[in-house]
Motif scaffolding. Structure first.
Motif, PDB file in Angstrom:
ATOM      1  N   CYS A  46       0.837  -1.196   0.000  1.00 48.65           N
ATOM      2  CA  CYS A  46       0.000   0.000   0.000  1.00 48.65           C
ATOM      3  C   CYS A  46       0.876   1.252   0.000  1.00 48.65           C
ATOM      4  O   CYS A  46       1.872   1.324   0.731  1.00 48.65           O
ATOM      5  N   THR A  47       0.495   2.225  -0.805  1.00 46.61           N
ATOM      6  CA  THR A  47       1.304   3.442  -0.904  1.00 46.61           C
ATOM      7  C   THR A  47       1.085   4.387   0.269  1.00 46.61           C
ATOM      8  O   THR A  47       1.784   5.389   0.391  1.00 46.61           O
ATOM      9  N   LEU A  53      -0.599  -6.202   0.587  1.00 44.91           N
ATOM     10  CA  LEU A  53      -1.855  -6.417  -0.133  1.00 44.91           C
ATOM     11  C   LEU A  53      -2.048  -7.878  -0.532  1.00 44.91           C
ATOM     12  O   LEU A  53      -2.851  -8.181  -1.419  1.00 44.91           O
ATOM     13  N   ASP A  54      -1.366  -8.783   0.144  1.00 40.33           N
ATOM     14  CA  ASP A  54      -1.490 -10.218  -0.147  1.00 40.33           C
ATOM     15  C   ASP A  54      -2.824 -10.761   0.365  1.00 40.33           C
ATOM     16  O   ASP A  54      -3.298 -10.359   1.439  1.00 40.33           O
ATOM     17  N   THR A  64      -8.713  -3.557  -1.069  1.00 38.59           N
ATOM     18  CA  THR A  64      -8.673  -2.694   0.108  1.00 38.59           C
ATOM     19  C   THR A  64      -7.490  -3.059   0.986  1.00 38.59           C
ATOM     20  O   THR A  64      -7.264  -4.236   1.279  1.00 38.59           O
ATOM     21  N   CYS A  65      -6.734  -2.059   1.408  1.00 37.18           N
ATOM     22  CA  CYS A  65      -5.679  -2.274   2.398  1.00 37.18           C
ATOM     23  C   CYS A  65      -6.343  -2.284   3.770  1.00 37.18           C
ATOM     24  O   CYS A  65      -7.027  -1.332   4.143  1.00 37.18           O
ATOM     25  N   HIS A  66      -6.120  -3.357   4.512  1.00 34.44           N
ATOM     26  CA  HIS A  66      -6.825  -3.514   5.785  1.00 34.44           C
ATOM     27  C   HIS A  66      -6.236  -2.686   6.917  1.00 34.44           C
ATOM     28  O   HIS A  66      -6.829  -2.596   7.986  1.00 34.44           O
ATOM     29  N   ARG A  67      -5.085  -2.066   6.686  1.00 39.34           N
ATOM     30  CA  ARG A  67      -4.482  -1.295   7.784  1.00 39.34           C
ATOM     31  C   ARG A  67      -5.292  -0.037   8.092  1.00 39.34           C
ATOM     32  O   ARG A  67      -5.634   0.222   9.240  1.00 39.34           O
ATOM     33  N   ALA A  84      -4.677   6.579   1.047  1.00 40.53           N
ATOM     34  CA  ALA A  84      -3.672   6.493  -0.018  1.00 40.53           C
ATOM     35  C   ALA A  84      -3.921   7.585  -1.053  1.00 40.53           C
ATOM     36  O   ALA A  84      -5.072   7.856  -1.418  1.00 40.53           O
ATOM     37  N   VAL A  85      -2.853   8.194  -1.519  1.00 42.00           N
ATOM     38  CA  VAL A  85      -2.932   9.242  -2.532  1.00 42.00           C
ATOM     39  C   VAL A  85      -2.314   8.754  -3.841  1.00 42.00           C
ATOM     40  O   VAL A  85      -2.833   9.026  -4.917  1.00 42.00           O
TER      41      VAL A  85
END
Ligand code: FES
Length: 104
Positions: A46-47, A53-54, A64-67, A84-85
């Motif tokens: 994730c940026t 993102l596994d 979706t990034c879960h963090r 994220a941008v």
């Protein structure tokens, strides 16, 4: 100018429908995304802050990034939801004889 080489990374059957999976392509860690049978490849982090993102679900063409909840369009890598941008780096893919190849 260096040209990218297609590397065999896995069998199509090993990448479940609408899921992401991490692969190694000549020593480069990449994320594959199966979006309704279309295979795409991206940088795997994730940026926003490096979330992995596994093994994520692909829903409405997004992962979706879960963090912290950022989303990315798996057709383009574009960041579609804050925090994220910046988008994910994308890599060209092709499928031949049941195998997935990524240009690295
Ligand atoms: S690290 Fe992915 S949303 Fe923060």
């Amino acid at each position: 100018m260096a040209t990218n080489t297609f590397v065999d990374v896995m069998a199509v059957d090993e990448l479940p429908l609408n899921r992401t999976k991490i692969v190694d392509a000549n020593g480069k860690r990449l994320m594959l995304a199966n979006d309704n049978g279309e295979i795409h490849a991206f940088s795997p982090y994730c940026t926003h802050d490096g979330g992995d993102l596994d093994g994520k679900t692909v829903e409405d063409h997004e992962v979706t990034c879960h963090r912290h909840g950022a989303k990315f369009d798996v057709r383009t890598g574009e960041a579609t939801k804050m925090p994220a941008v910046f988008g994910l780096t994308s890599y060209e893919t092709k499928v031949e004889d049941g195998r997935i190849y990524v240009a690295v």
